[in-house]
Write an enzyme that holds these catalytic residues in place. Structure first.
Site, PDB file in Angstrom:
ATOM      1  N   ASP A  69     -57.679  -2.468 -15.450  1.00 17.18           N
ATOM      2  CA  ASP A  69     -56.361  -2.249 -16.056  1.00 17.18           C
ATOM      3  C   ASP A  69     -55.334  -2.800 -15.069  1.00 17.18           C
ATOM      4  O   ASP A  69     -54.586  -2.052 -14.432  1.00 17.18           O
ATOM      5  CB  ASP A  69     -56.148  -0.757 -16.325  1.00 17.18           C
ATOM      6  CG  ASP A  69     -54.966  -0.511 -17.250  1.00 17.18           C
ATOM      7  OD1 ASP A  69     -54.265  -1.486 -17.582  1.00 17.18           O
ATOM      8  OD2 ASP A  69     -54.753   0.651 -17.640  1.00 17.18           O
TER       9      ASP A  69
ATOM     10  N   HIS B 177     -56.436  -1.783 -27.013  1.00 16.74           N
ATOM     11  CA  HIS B 177     -55.635  -0.951 -27.912  1.00 16.74           C
ATOM     12  C   HIS B 177     -55.654  -1.653 -29.269  1.00 16.74           C
ATOM     13  O   HIS B 177     -55.733  -2.889 -29.327  1.00 16.74           O
ATOM     14  CB  HIS B 177     -54.161  -0.890 -27.506  1.00 16.74           C
ATOM     15  CG  HIS B 177     -53.880  -0.362 -26.137  1.00 16.74           C
ATOM     16  ND1 HIS B 177     -53.880  -1.149 -25.028  1.00 16.74           N
ATOM     17  CD2 HIS B 177     -53.520   0.875 -25.714  1.00 16.74           C
ATOM     18  CE1 HIS B 177     -53.560  -0.429 -23.967  1.00 16.74           C
ATOM     19  NE2 HIS B 177     -53.344   0.806 -24.354  1.00 16.74           N
TER      20      HIS B 177
ATOM     21  N   ASP C  60     -60.026   3.154 -14.425  1.00 18.21           N
ATOM     22  CA  ASP C  60     -59.195   1.973 -14.614  1.00 18.21           C
ATOM     23  C   ASP C  60     -58.882   1.449 -13.224  1.00 18.21           C
ATOM     24  O   ASP C  60     -58.176   2.094 -12.432  1.00 18.21           O
ATOM     25  CB  ASP C  60     -57.896   2.316 -15.358  1.00 18.21           C
ATOM     26  CG  ASP C  60     -58.083   2.266 -16.868  1.00 18.21           C
ATOM     27  OD1 ASP C  60     -59.229   2.106 -17.320  1.00 18.21           O
ATOM     28  OD2 ASP C  60     -57.077   2.380 -17.585  1.00 18.21           O
TER      29      ASP C  60
ATOM     30  N   GLU D  83     -57.220   6.353 -13.097  1.00 15.47           N
ATOM     31  CA  GLU D  83     -56.644   5.045 -12.722  1.00 15.47           C
ATOM     32  C   GLU D  83     -56.038   5.135 -11.326  1.00 15.47           C
ATOM     33  O   GLU D  83     -55.303   6.078 -11.009  1.00 15.47           O
ATOM     34  CB  GLU D  83     -55.586   4.652 -13.749  1.00 15.47           C
ATOM     35  CG  GLU D  83     -54.950   3.308 -13.443  1.00 15.47           C
ATOM     36  CD  GLU D  83     -54.205   2.730 -14.635  1.00 15.47           C
ATOM     37  OE1 GLU D  83     -54.698   2.860 -15.776  1.00 15.47           O
ATOM     38  OE2 GLU D  83     -53.130   2.144 -14.430  1.00 15.47           O
TER      39      GLU D  83
ATOM     40  N   GLU E  45     -56.826   9.952 -19.902  1.00 11.72           N
ATOM     41  CA  GLU E  45     -56.426   9.195 -18.713  1.00 11.72           C
ATOM     42  C   GLU E  45     -55.160   9.813 -18.136  1.00 11.72           C
ATOM     43  O   GLU E  45     -54.079   9.670 -18.692  1.00 11.72           O
ATOM     44  CB  GLU E  45     -56.186   7.737 -19.121  1.00 11.72           C
ATOM     45  CG  GLU E  45     -55.853   6.841 -17.956  1.00 11.72           C
ATOM     46  CD  GLU E  45     -55.675   5.379 -18.392  1.00 11.72           C
ATOM     47  OE1 GLU E  45     -56.424   4.906 -19.272  1.00 11.72           O
ATOM     48  OE2 GLU E  45     -54.782   4.722 -17.839  1.00 11.72           O
TER      49      GLU E  45
ATOM     50  N   HIS F  52     -52.258   5.475 -11.063  1.00 11.11           N
ATOM     51  CA  HIS F  52     -51.771   6.749 -11.592  1.00 11.11           C
ATOM     52  C   HIS F  52     -51.964   7.854 -10.560  1.00 11.11           C
ATOM     53  O   HIS F  52     -51.135   8.755 -10.443  1.00 11.11           O
ATOM     54  CB  HIS F  52     -52.505   7.116 -12.878  1.00 11.11           C
ATOM     55  CG  HIS F  52     -52.292   6.152 -14.001  1.00 11.11           C
ATOM     56  ND1 HIS F  52     -52.818   6.339 -15.249  1.00 11.11           N
ATOM     57  CD2 HIS F  52     -51.598   4.988 -14.063  1.00 11.11           C
ATOM     58  CE1 HIS F  52     -52.470   5.325 -16.038  1.00 11.11           C
ATOM     59  NE2 HIS F  52     -51.726   4.493 -15.329  1.00 11.11           N
TER      60      HIS F  52
ATOM     61  N   ASP G 245     -49.833  -1.955 -11.350  1.00 10.36           N
ATOM     62  CA  ASP G 245     -51.076  -2.487 -11.944  1.00 10.36           C
ATOM     63  C   ASP G 245     -51.552  -3.777 -11.289  1.00 10.36           C
ATOM     64  O   ASP G 245     -51.916  -4.731 -11.975  1.00 10.36           O
ATOM     65  CB  ASP G 245     -50.888  -2.733 -13.458  1.00 10.36           C
ATOM     66  CG  ASP G 245     -50.858  -1.442 -14.255  1.00 10.36           C
ATOM     67  OD1 ASP G 245     -51.318  -0.415 -13.747  1.00 10.36           O
ATOM     68  OD2 ASP G 245     -50.378  -1.469 -15.400  1.00 10.36           O
TER      69      ASP G 245
ATOM     70  N   ASP H 222     -53.472  -4.626 -29.527  1.00 13.94           N
ATOM     71  CA  ASP H 222     -53.817  -5.806 -28.726  1.00 13.94           C
ATOM     72  C   ASP H 222     -54.565  -6.834 -29.570  1.00 13.94           C
ATOM     73  O   ASP H 222     -54.490  -8.030 -29.322  1.00 13.94           O
ATOM     74  CB  ASP H 222     -54.745  -5.439 -27.547  1.00 13.94           C
ATOM     75  CG  ASP H 222     -54.130  -4.413 -26.624  1.00 13.94           C
ATOM     76  OD1 ASP H 222     -52.898  -4.282 -26.616  1.00 13.94           O
ATOM     77  OD2 ASP H 222     -54.898  -3.742 -25.907  1.00 13.94           O
TER      78      ASP H 222
HETATM   79  C1  XLS Z   1     -50.810   2.820 -18.695  1.00 10.55           C
HETATM   80  C2  XLS Z   1     -52.217   3.050 -18.937  1.00 10.55           C
HETATM   81  C3  XLS Z   1     -52.778   2.321 -20.156  1.00 10.55           C
HETATM   82  C4  XLS Z   1     -54.079   2.942 -20.577  1.00 10.55           C
HETATM   83  C5  XLS Z   1     -54.518   2.602 -21.952  1.00 10.55           C
HETATM   84  O1  XLS Z   1     -50.280   3.102 -17.633  1.00 10.55           O
HETATM   85  O2  XLS Z   1     -52.933   2.740 -17.797  1.00 10.55           O
HETATM   86  O3  XLS Z   1     -52.927   0.959 -19.887  1.00 10.55           O
HETATM   87  O4  XLS Z   1     -55.098   2.613 -19.704  1.00 10.55           O
HETATM   88  O5  XLS Z   1     -53.622   3.037 -22.906  1.00 10.55           O
HETATM   89 NI    NI Z   2     -55.010   2.628 -17.682  1.00 13.93          NI
HETATM   90 NI    NI Z   3     -51.596   2.468 -15.900  1.00 13.90          NI
END
Ligand code: XLS
Ligand code: NI
Ligand code: NI
Length: 442
Positions: A345, A107, A302, A274, A238, A277, A315, A110
């Site tokens: 991620d 990001h 991710d 992800e 995402e 998610h 995560d 970051d």
């Molecule tokens: C948050 C997301 C974030 C995205 C990037 O839950 O996974 O990390 O991958 O903004």
């Molecule tokens: Ni992510």
């Molecule tokens: Ni996430």
């Protein structure tokens, strides 16, 4: 990959991690991940395009809602923000080269601390882009994707592109513009939009239709800007169902696909899925992969995993071989990712405080993916897995069933078929058999 360090070597006890094979019990060697090994026509390196997530690995300090930092980074000590940002990047490229990670993702915030001054932020980002260019050149590491953080600053508490206040939306646009510029300057292969706080906490104060239309307009403007400036890569959305908003608009793969279709974004956007998610949305990761693959939109993933007992995005690093093998079956059958790769991620736990913990986490994750790939390839090429699934649909391959698929039936002719053929035979779905088959190959 040649190890590159800055003035300071930050991960002193970490040496180059290499493939040593199954005989090795070195916890900092790959037992499965052999970058040049060819599986299903591609090298492992090409299959995965492993990427390190800058935010979790080099910014995430272990803090949680109940307590502050537990990870005190040696690259986070200088008072000057630019000097500190460069130290962090030195640490990142040292770590990635030692692990043979060919890609990274970030990001905007970051890379360097942001303030409320847009122009200063743009300059800071540009300085870091120049620095990153040198690092990329020296190491050969590439940018898998860039993105803008439109969720941490307090101005985004009601969203960015879906904020009810136009002024906030414009700030989001300024950030996205600069993040796209940075991504293009670094040869980034993709650009990601994760919804952040694009959603709502209560419908009582929300005009959902208007907010979603704003989001679509915003995405169109971002895409047009990037294309105008030569960006050839793919945009990824995402999906995530909740957290931080109670309800997020990019709920899951199916929701995002219909949003892209409704707002005419399908040509330029694909999905970045992800694991955690997916599970928050009440799906398996495999389900989300299949939905995206069937729509031809499986862009990138991710990698991480959730926790059986918790309902939030923990995560954690991937370590479930069954889940990953089933996922690789889908990824392989889909022909791989479209433009993207595997971005970790994932973050080490609050109480994982040794400098090597970050290395163990990534080595384990990369190795697990390699093992799942080898296993899935064997299942697809040597077992009856595909045949069993195909045979389940055999009644549609010829005769009246094939005619149905061709659109040659009416409701009446289906009725007549049912009458003429009596009660259907009982046919097993053979789920346990197939589950055992997967386990046999693991
Ligand atoms: C948050 C997301 C974030 C995205 C990037 O839950 O996974 O990390 O991958 O903004
Ligand atoms: Ni992510
Ligand atoms: Ni996430």
């Amino acid at each position: 990959m040649k190890i590159i360090t800055g003035e300071t070597e930050y991960f002193k006890s970490l040496k180059q991690v290499t493939y040593e094979g199954l005989e090795s019990d070195n916890p900092l060697a790959f037992r499965w991940y052999n970058p040049q090994q060819v599986i299903a026509g591609k090298t492992m390196a090409e299959h995965f395009k492993f990427a390190c997530a800058y935010w979790h690995s080099f910014n995430g300090d272990g803090g949680d809602p109940f307590g502050g930092a537990t990870h005190h980074f040696p690259w986070d000590r200088q008072a000057d923000p630019l000097a500190r940002a460069k130290d962090k990047m030195d640490a990142a490229f040292e770590f990635m080269t030692k692990l043979q990670m060919p890609y990274y993702c970030f990001h905007d915030v970051d890379l360097i601390d942001f303030s409320n001054d847009i122009e200063k932020n743009e300059q800071g980002l540009q300085s870091m882009v120049e620095y990153a260019k040198g690092k990329q050149q020296e190491s050969g590491i590439k940018l898998l994707w860039g993105t803008a953080n439109l969720f941490s600053h307090s101005r985004y508490m009601n969203g960015a592109a879906t904020n009810p206040d136009f002024h906030v939306l414009a700030h989001g646009a300024a950030q996205v513009k600069a993040a796209i510029d940075a991504t293009i300057a670094l040869g980034g292969e993709n650009y990601v939009f994760w919804g952040g706080r694009e959603g709502y906490m209560s419908l009582l104060n929300t005009n959902m239709k208007r907010e979603q239309e704003h989001l679509a307009k915003f995405l169109h403007l971002a895409k047009d800007y990037a294309r105008k400036n030569g960006f050839k890569g793919t945009f990824f959305i995402e999906p995530k169902p909740c957290e931080p908003s109670k309800h997020q608009y990019d709920y899951d793969a199916a929701t995002v696909i219909s949003f892209l279709r409704q707002y005419d974004l399908l040509g330029d956007f694909k999905l970045n899925l992800e694991v955690n998610h997916a599970t928050l949305a009440g799906h398996t990761f495999q389900h989300e992969l299949q939905v995206a693959a069937d729509a031809g939109l499986l862009g990138s993933i991710d990698a991480n995993r959730g926790d059986y007992q918790n309902g939030w995005d923990t995560d954690q690093f991937p370590n479930d071989i069954m889940e990953l093998t089933e996922s690789l079956l889908i990824i392989l059958e889909a022909g791989g990712f479209q433009g993207g790769g595997v971005n970790f991620d994932a973050k080490i736990r609050r109480n994982s405080t040794d400098p090597l913990d970050l290395a163990y986490a990534h080595v384990g994750g990369m190795d697990l993916f390699a093992r799942a790939l080898v296993t899935a390839d064997k299942i697809l090429t040597q077992s009856e897995y595909k045949k069993i699934r195909e045979e389940r649909y055999a009644s549609f391959d010829s005769g009246a069933g094939a005619a149905f698929e061709k659109g040659e039936h009416s409701l009446e002719s289906l009725r007549d078929f049912a009458v003429a053929n009596g009660e259907p035979a009982v046919i097993s779905g053979r789920q346990e058999y197939l589950e055992n088959l997967i386990n046999r190959y693991i």
